[in-house]
Design a protein around this motif. Structure first.
Motif: not given
Length: 415
Positions: A24-42
């Motif tokens: 939760l306190f890592s910088r990568s978690f911010i980018f992880f929160l953006l992940a749902p923007l991509f599974p449009l094909v599925v």
């Protein structure tokens, strides 16, 4: 249990707390929160299957409630007209035999009947009464008159007057509404699981690389390590879902629009949301335990990607399998989807949208919990035997052996 080691659940809690804080306190978690923007094909593929399921389930039926002779005449007339017109004639079936002169409550019957029953024709072929919603009543009034005229077999054919009784809803309309809710819930559950389950694998690979996993395995039971990591990732996933939901609600409120209104599921919205959380948790733990077992077989990041791809593809196929059974409640293919652990959360969430029975959910959740425990145990043992050869059974024993020899040497010198 070895002396000085923490109990299983307490050790798992320690691992979970550590992982939650680290993620939760890592910088990568911010980018992880953006992940749902991509599974449009599925989402597009699932939408195609959803449209196919809706088409297959959208065969509305007109029930016939007349005397035996009149009902048979109406069915025969419908078959003749359907062959001549080759389409556009709704299916009809006798739902009840009503003796001549006996009253029949078509409105109550239509409200009680489920399935694809969208309207009821009662009375006689000479004076048919069509009970349906306003939309279907206006659409089928002429068809029923045509069938009634064909059933009378008069020359020249005269269309009898069709009386229309309007109802607010029907079994077919309610089924279609709940089917839409089931499909939307399945798609949302699948997208969340696919986006979030990968965290388990990446976290394990990272800790394998820096030897943290070996230190943990030497200190606490391996089952506790796996259990703690799974529940930590589940908690982090819940945080991500809360952030995404809050963001969507905020954007919609600022834009002046509301959430799309889905039809009310059979169990009601509060229970349906609760079942959604439970089935997401069960599905996530099942898929996460498989990813942990995959991590035990891989030694490099490339191997992890290679081994995890078949598991991800299998999960997509299982989702499509569960989606294709959404309109086949109680049929053998749907029961297989319910019984198989990895497709069970999708199939049972669909059931919650379409049926109000609660006891199948208790059985399904208990079965899924047993499968989670089995998967965790198998995965931890696989990890221990294949990866930790230099860990608790290898290096741990060596360290204990070295310490024992040093202790004996010191004792000998002291003597």
């Amino acid at each position: 249990m070895s002396e000085g080691r923490l109990p299983l659940m307490q050790a798992a809690l320690v691992v979970a707390r550590r992982d939650i804080g680290a993620i939760l306190f890592s910088r990568s978690f911010i980018f992880f929160l953006l992940a749902p923007l991509f599974p449009l094909v599925v989402g597009a593929l699932a939408g195609g299957i959803g449209r196919q399921v809706s088409t297959e389930a959208a065969a509305p039926q007109i029930g016939i409630a007349m005397s035996a002779a009149d009902g048979a005449a109406m069915l025969a007339a419908r078959e003749r007209i359907a062959r001549q017109l080759s389409g556009g004639v709704p299916d009809m079936a006798i739902i009840q035999t009503v003796p001549p002169g006996e009253s029949f409550d078509a409105r109550a019957t239509l409200a009680e009947k489920g399935g694809n029953l969208a309207a009821i024709v009662s009375g006689t072929p000479a004076a048919p009464v069509l009970t349906a919603t306003a939309e279907r009543g206006s659409m089928w009034r002429g068809v029923v008159g045509m069938i009634g005229a064909a059933a009378l077999e008069t020359e020249p054919a005269q269309f009898p007057p069709v009386a229309v009784q309007t109802v607010t809803t029907s079994g077919a309309a309610q089924m279609q509404d709940r089917l839409a809710t089931a499909q939307a819930a399945q798609l949302l559950l699948f997208l969340l699981m696919m986006v979030l389950a990968g965290m388990v694998l990446s976290n394990l690979v990272e800790e394998k690389g820096n030897k943290i996993i070996e230190i943990l395995a030497a200190a606490i039971p391996m089952d506790a390590v796996f259990l703690g990591k799974l529940f930590a990732m589940l908690a982090v996933s819940m945080v991500g879902i809360a952030v995404w939901t809050s963001t969507i609600l905020l954007v919609l409120s600022l834009g002046g629009s509301g959430m799309p209104v889905l039809p009310t599921p059979a169990v009601g919205w509060p229970l349906f949301v609760a079942f959604g959380v439970l089935y997401f948790s069960a599905g996530y733990l099942l898929l996460g335990s498989i990813f942990l077992a995959i991590g035990s077989l891989a030694t490099t990041v490339r191997e992890v990607q290679t081994l995890s791809m078949p598991a991800s593809m299998a999960q997509i196929l299982l989702f499509f399998f569960a989606s294709s059974t959404v309109n086949r409640i109680g049929q053998p293919v749907e029961l297989i989807a319910v019984a198989f652990p990895l497709s069970s959360p999708f199939a049972m969430l669909s059931r919650a949208a379409q049926q109000d029975a609660l006891w199948p959910h208790a059985l399904a959740l208990a079965w899924q919990a047993v499968c989670v425990a089995v998967f965790i145990r198998v995965g931890s043992r696989l990890f221990r035997t294949r990866v930790m050869k230099s860990g608790p059974q290898g290096a741990g024993r060596k360290r204990r052996g070295i310490f024992a020899r040093l202790f004996r040497l010191r004792s000998g010198k002291a003597a």
